[in-house]
Design an enzyme around this catalytic site. Structure first.
Site, short mmCIF file in Angstrom:
data_model
loop_
_atom_site.label_atom_id
_atom_site.label_comp_id
_atom_site.label_asym_id
_atom_site.label_seq_id
_atom_site.Cartn_x
_atom_site.Cartn_y
_atom_site.Cartn_z
N ASN A 9 34.42 18.31 75.48
CA ASN A 9 35.56 17.92 76.31
C ASN A 9 36.10 16.61 75.75
O ASN A 9 35.54 15.55 75.99
CB ASN A 9 35.08 17.74 77.76
N LYS A 11 38.84 15.18 76.45
CA LYS A 11 39.63 14.43 77.44
C LYS A 11 40.94 13.95 76.82
O LYS A 11 41.48 14.60 75.92
CB LYS A 11 38.80 13.29 78.03
N HIS A 95 37.22 19.55 86.87
CA HIS A 95 36.46 18.39 86.37
C HIS A 95 36.57 17.25 87.38
O HIS A 95 37.62 17.08 88.02
CB HIS A 95 37.02 17.96 85.01
N GLU A 97 37.12 14.23 87.08
CA GLU A 97 38.25 13.32 86.84
C GLU A 97 39.54 13.90 87.40
O GLU A 97 40.41 13.17 87.86
CB GLU A 97 38.37 13.01 85.33
N GLU A 163 27.83 18.73 86.64
CA GLU A 163 28.14 17.41 86.13
C GLU A 163 28.07 16.39 87.28
O GLU A 163 29.06 16.23 88.01
CB GLU A 163 29.56 17.38 85.54
N GLY A 169 30.02 9.58 81.64
CA GLY A 169 30.46 8.38 80.92
C GLY A 169 29.69 7.11 81.26
O GLY A 169 30.11 6.02 80.89
N SER A 199 26.88 12.24 80.12
CA SER A 199 26.21 11.31 79.20
C SER A 199 25.22 11.98 78.25
O SER A 199 24.23 11.37 77.85
CB SER A 199 25.50 10.21 79.99
P1 PGA Z 1 30.39 12.32 79.04
O1 PGA Z 1 31.46 13.28 79.74
O2 PGA Z 1 29.56 13.19 78.15
O3 PGA Z 1 31.20 11.33 78.31
O4 PGA Z 1 29.58 11.72 80.15
C1 PGA Z 1 31.11 14.57 80.15
C2 PGA Z 1 32.25 15.20 80.88
O5 PGA Z 1 33.00 14.50 81.57
O6 PGA Z 1 32.47 16.42 80.78
#
Ligand code: PGA
Length: 240
Positions: A9, A11, A95, A97, A163, A169, A199
């Site tokens: 991903n 982003k 997601h 976000e 998640e 993150g 992460s």
């Molecule tokens: P990250 O993001 O690996 O940077 O924690 C994962 C995600 O948001 O899908």
């Protein structure tokens, strides 16, 4: 044996040059084999570029969002039909976000899943709890509710990504017991592959791969670093 999934991903990161280089590097490194399906999810403007690089490789294309409408006067939105047309196989839906910054509700997410399926796109439904819900012990019921309202159980082809919001993150990762507890619960509700995201990196991925009911990873930050992502891939290859 079902293939493990390794989903990148990206982003809202990268530019033409960077994403071209990353896609080329992954195309050269990830050859056809029956153990892993790699999926790259760039943001909309780069779908076509990435698709042109991976099209002769086993790597698949995914998008990070889908409109909840079929077509018409929805300025700024991208429909499932368009995403299919651009070569997508998968769509990340719900997601955290998107839930947080774009107020996506479980009901919106249910509509998006349906539209993805109608366009022969495989939804990757993201679920997961806030840190406060992990602390007060209500996380399992929160996730159960996200899954119930999404109606993902109506789909034959779909993926669920567990998640935890507090892990995305942040460098914080639940332990293997905590991850397997949630995956077990999800698998009792729906007969679908479940991946973990939050992460993930080359180091912690080996430990998490000891969870034998895990079907792969959804990777954010580490998927933008070629060596990290390739190490995660190799960890999956060498895991039992
Ligand atoms: P990250 O993001 O690996 O940077 O924690 C994962 C995600 O948001 O899908």
């Amino acid at each position: 044996m079902e293939k493990k999934l390794l989903i990148a991903n990206w982003k809202m990161n990268g530019n033409s040059e960077e994403l071209k280089n990353l896609s080329s590097e992954y195309t050269q490194s990830f050859k056809e084999q029956d153990k892993i399906e790699v999926v790259l999810c760039p943001s909309y403007p780069y779908l076509s570029l990435v698709n042109s690089i991976i099209s002769n490789s086993p790597i698949k294309l995914g998008a990070q969002n889908i409109a909840k409408f079929t077509k018409g006067s929805y300025t700024g939105e991208v429909s499932g039909g368009m995403l299919k047309d651009m070569g997508c196989k998968y769509i990340i839906i719900g997601h955290s976000e998107r839930r947080k910054y774009f107020d996506e509700t479980d009901e919106d997410i249910a509509e998006k899943i349906q539209l993805a399926a109608q366009n022969n796109l495989i939804p990757i439904l993201c679920v997961g709890e806030e840190f406060s819900k992990r602390q007060d012990g209500s996380y399992l019921s929160i996730i159960k509710e996200q899954i119930r309202i999404s109606q993902i159980y109506l789909e034959h082809k779909a993926i669920i990504a567990y998640e935890p919001v507090w892990s995305i993150g942040t460098g914080l990762v639940p332990n293997a017991y905590e991850i397997s507890e949630v995956i077990n619960m999800i698998k009792q509700l729906v007969n679908l592959p479940v991946v973990y995201g939050g992460s993930i990196n080359s180091e912690n991925s080996s430990t998490i791969l000891t969870i034998n009911i895990l079907d792969g990873f959804l990777v954010g930050n580490a998927s933008l670093k070629a060596n990290e992502f390739k190490d995660i891939y190799n960890n999956i290859l060498s895991a039992n």
